[in-house]
Every structure is written in C-alpha cells, then in structure tokens.
Design an enzyme around this catalytic site. Structure first.
Site, PDB file in Angstrom:
ATOM      1  CD1 TRP A 155      -2.956  -1.420   0.571  1.00 37.52           C
ATOM      2  CD2 TRP A 155      -1.524  -2.224   2.361  1.00 37.52           C
ATOM      3  NE1 TRP A 155      -3.868  -2.170   0.886  1.00 37.52           N
ATOM      4  CE2 TRP A 155      -2.902  -3.209   2.273  1.00 37.52           C
ATOM      5  CE3 TRP A 155      -0.528  -3.060   2.863  1.00 37.52           C
ATOM      6  CZ2 TRP A 155      -2.715  -4.452   2.493  1.00 37.52           C
ATOM      7  CZ3 TRP A 155      -0.803  -4.131   2.761  1.00 37.52           C
ATOM      8  CH2 TRP A 155      -1.520  -4.871   3.047  1.00 37.52           C
ATOM      9  CG  HIS A 175      -6.274  -1.645   3.115  1.00 39.83           C
ATOM     10  ND1 HIS A 175      -5.667  -2.430   3.911  1.00 39.83           N
ATOM     11  CD2 HIS A 175      -6.572  -0.391   4.797  1.00 39.83           C
ATOM     12  CE1 HIS A 175      -5.458  -2.481   4.964  1.00 39.83           C
ATOM     13  NE2 HIS A 175      -5.752  -1.294   5.284  1.00 39.83           N
ATOM     14  NE  ARG A 202      -4.405   0.759  -2.268  1.00 35.84           N
ATOM     15  CZ  ARG A 202      -4.675  -0.304  -2.193  1.00 35.84           C
ATOM     16  NH1 ARG A 202      -4.047  -1.293  -3.725  1.00 35.84           N
ATOM     17  NH2 ARG A 202      -5.332  -0.393  -1.492  1.00 35.84           N
ATOM     18  CD  GLN A 216     -10.301  -1.652  -0.615  1.00 38.29           C
ATOM     19  OE1 GLN A 216     -10.221  -1.513   0.587  1.00 38.29           O
ATOM     20  NE2 GLN A 216      -9.542  -2.056  -1.840  1.00 38.29           N
ATOM     21  CB  VAL A 259      -6.909 -13.060   6.042  1.00 38.62           C
ATOM     22  CG1 VAL A 259      -8.447 -12.110   5.711  1.00 38.62           C
ATOM     23  CG2 VAL A 259      -6.602 -12.263   5.117  1.00 38.62           C
ATOM     24  CB  ALA A 313     -12.270 -10.160   6.333  1.00 39.94           C
TER      25      ALA A 313
HETATM   26  N1  PHE Z   1      -7.575  -4.868   2.437  1.00 41.49           N
HETATM   27  C1  PHE Z   1      -7.245  -5.327   0.999  1.00 41.49           C
HETATM   28  C2  PHE Z   1      -6.651  -4.652   0.279  1.00 41.49           C
HETATM   29  O1  PHE Z   1      -6.972  -3.402   0.178  1.00 41.49           O
HETATM   30  C3  PHE Z   1      -8.639  -6.561   0.878  1.00 41.49           C
HETATM   31  C4  PHE Z   1      -8.525  -7.683   1.432  1.00 41.49           C
HETATM   32  C5  PHE Z   1      -9.632  -6.944   2.399  1.00 41.49           C
HETATM   33  C6  PHE Z   1      -8.215  -8.523   1.462  1.00 41.49           C
HETATM   34  C7  PHE Z   1     -10.567  -8.127   3.107  1.00 41.49           C
HETATM   35  C8  PHE Z   1      -8.458  -9.259   2.112  1.00 41.49           C
HETATM   36  C9  PHE Z   1      -9.499  -9.094   3.852  1.00 41.49           C
HETATM   37  O2  PHE Z   1      -6.097  -5.088  -0.978  1.00 41.49           O
END
Ligand code: PHE
Length: 346
Positions: A155, A175, A202, A216, A259, A313
């Site tokens: 990111w 995000h 970003r 998002q 995760v 998630a």
């Molecule tokens: N937040 C991650 C992204 O922006 C996406 C994501 C969200 C992945 C939740 C797994 C679980 O790349």
C-alpha cells in the site's frame, strides 16, 4: 377646385396605404373625413361656387368622399387580418413537446455500490462507514502490519504532515480494512456481519487501472463457528448475483497480513467463458477481490477471543466491479467529470 379635390384624393390614398395600424387609420380618418377634416372642409366650400360649377364639383367631391370611405373600410379589414395573423403566430402551441429540464443521476460508482449492498443485505449484512483520514494504528498496526514490515509495500501511502511519531502517524486510509478494527472494537463480543464502503487513497502512478482515489467495500463477518465454507458460499453467491448465475468461481491462496488463510477470488470470464480474451487478459479468469479468515491476532485486536470466535473478511474495488460490469476500459473516466461518460448510467 377639381384639381384640388383630385390632389387631395391622391394624397389621402397614398397615406392610407402607408398606415401601419388601426390607431393610425383613425388619425387618417379624422384628418380627411372628420368634421374638421380636409376633405370635409373642401366640400363645405363647394357651396360658394357658381351655380354652373357646383353640381359637377359637388358630384366629384362626393364620389371622392365615397371612394375614400370604401378605401378606409378595406384598409381596416386588411390591418385586422394582419393583426390576426400576428396573434396566431404568437399564441402558445400546446402540441409542441415541452423542454425537459436537465436531469441528474447517480454516479456509476454509487450505483454499483448500491447494487453490491443490495446483494449482501438479504444475507444479514448492515452498512458501516469509517473515517477516510485514519491513524497508522488502524490502517496498519492493528491489522497485523507493524512499522517497517515489508507488507507495507502493498500500500503506497499518503501520510498527513506532520508526522506524529511511531505508530501515531496520520494518513489517508489505503483500504477500508481499518473499519474492521473499528467495528470489532465497537461491537465485541457480539457477532457481526457488516459492509464497510468508502473512499481509499494511494500514492499511485495513475493509469487505466489505478487511481490515487478509489472506492472499496470491505466485508466482515465475526461469530462462533464461522468457517472458510461460509466465506466461499457468501462470495460465490455475490459473484453470481453480480455477474451471472451460471458463472464458475475460483479461490486461490493469496497473502494479506490480517487474514489466515488468505485468498483471492476470481470469476470465470463472462466474455469468453474460458479460452481467453482481452477482458480476462487471456487467462479465462477475472480477479475480483481479496479475502480470507480473520487473523487470530486481528480478532484479538478487535476484542474477540480467537478460541471462541472466528470470522471472514473480504475487500473489493467498486470501480473495478463497475468496469467489469459495464465494460469501462479506463478507471480515470469515473473522476473526469465528463457528462458524456456519466450520463450513460442514468
Ligand atoms: N484490504 C485489502 C486490500 O486493499 C483487501 C482485503 C480485505 C483482503 C479483506 C483480505 C481481506 O488489498
């Protein structure tokens, strides 16, 4: 005298022809035929002529008077006709179609977001929004991304000056995942099912698939006995509702620090259905989101005991979903404010 009468007649008729409206006609009438009008006065003087001349001149005078009166009536009728024509041209034509006031519409990203929300609400998901200006702690640390962790490279971040020091930096969220922590901290230990939509930022080199600002939708479900099967079931349902009932979906391992296990989800290309085309970049598959089972440490950071609770998630880019759904080739169209683009989505 005869000559005088003739001249008067000619002059009167010439003037009458030039008269433009009814009030000018009346003025003309008064000037020639009125009680003190020139013709009337001339006729009055006929009585002073000799007995020999009187009848002839009188007759001529009367003829001229009649001629002028006839001409007057004719002119009045003419002018009335003209006035009528003008009135007709000016009247409102109620058979003409009206002029439509310009009509606004929802932005394609808003529409797509609404569609996404409508697919998840029947499954028990409600909607929550977090701040766009976020603390480093929520955007990274509590999501299992410590300072200097190489995963931060995923990111490219816009920080807000001045730096507040380690872990207290303020930034534009990269995000919607910080919403996971905020929501868990608010709800623990109750089970939850929630969507978290919102703008993210970003530090990107802008190109057809990357913008420095985008939207998002995060999804989060926490409860007892939530498994990967729930994740797969919910997301497969979503993809088929969004892109087509018969579509195959594919889950593959992916890495996100918050995760475990992590996955990416792809759908079978709805354009070529397999062999490969431009839309799927000749792979037959289209990646649409990242997902995974909430990491035990993240559950803990949110106030849940991972021995008792689990969750899944996911996060997806709304522009990307809209681009796939509507065949939009460049993400920059969304924020170019060009009505030729925007008005196609009313
Ligand atoms: N937040 C991650 C992204 O922006 C996406 C994501 C969200 C992945 C939740 C797994 C679980 O790349």
């Amino acid at each position: 005298m005869k000559k005088e009468l003739q001249n008067l007649r000619n002059k009167a008729l010439k003037e009458l022809a030039r008269v433009k409206d009814l009030s000018a006609v009346e003025a003309w009438r008064v000037a020639y035929l009125g009680r003190k009008g020139t013709l009337t006065q001339l006729l009055r003087s006929v009585g002073q002529l000799s007995a020999k001349e009187r009848p002839k001149v009188g007759e001529l005078g009367n003829r001229i008077k009649e001629e002028l009166q006839t001409a007057l009536q004719a002119r009045i009728q003419e002018l009335e006709k003209e006035a009528q024509k003008v009135r007709e041209a000016e009247t409102l034509d109620i058979t003409l179609p009206g002029r439509r006031p310009p009509q606004g519409g929802l932005h394609p990203v808003t529409r797509t977001l609404n569609e996404i929300i409508e697919i998840f609400t029947p499954l028990g998901f409600s909607v929550y929004e977090g701040p766009e200006v976020e603390w480093d702690r929520y955007n990274f640390e509590l999501l299992n991304i410590p300072p200097d962790h190489p995963a931060r490279d995923m990111w490219d971040t816009l920080y807000i000056a001045p730096p507040y020091g380690k872990g207290q930096d303020m930034l534009l969220r990269t995000h919607t995942s910080p919403g996971q922590i905020r929501l868990m901290q608010e709800m623990a230990p109750a089970p939850l099912r929630v969507l978290i939509p919102g703008r993210c930022y970003r530090y990107e080199a802008v190109d057809p698939t990357h913008e420095w600002m985008f939207v998002q939708v995060e999804g989060l479900a926490v409860g007892k006995k939530i498994t990967m099967a729930d994740l797969k079931g919910v997301l497969s349902h979503f993809a088929r509702q969004m892109f087509g009932e018969e579509l195959k979906v594919r889950f593959r391992c992916d890495y996100f620090p918050f995760v475990e296990p992590g996955a990416e989800m792809a759908i079978e290309c709805f354009v070529c259905h397999g062999p490969g085309c431009r839309t799927c970049k000749y792979t037959g598959w289209i990646e649409i989101l990242g997902a995974g089972m909430v990491h035990p440490q993240v559950l803990r950071n949110g106030g849940y005991d991972p021995a008792e609770f689990s969750g899944f998630a996911f996060g997806m880019g709304v522009e990307r979903i809209a681009m796939l759904k509507y065949g939009i080739e460049d993400i920059r169209y969304f924020y170019g404010n060009d009505l030729r683009f925007l008005s196609q989505f009313r």
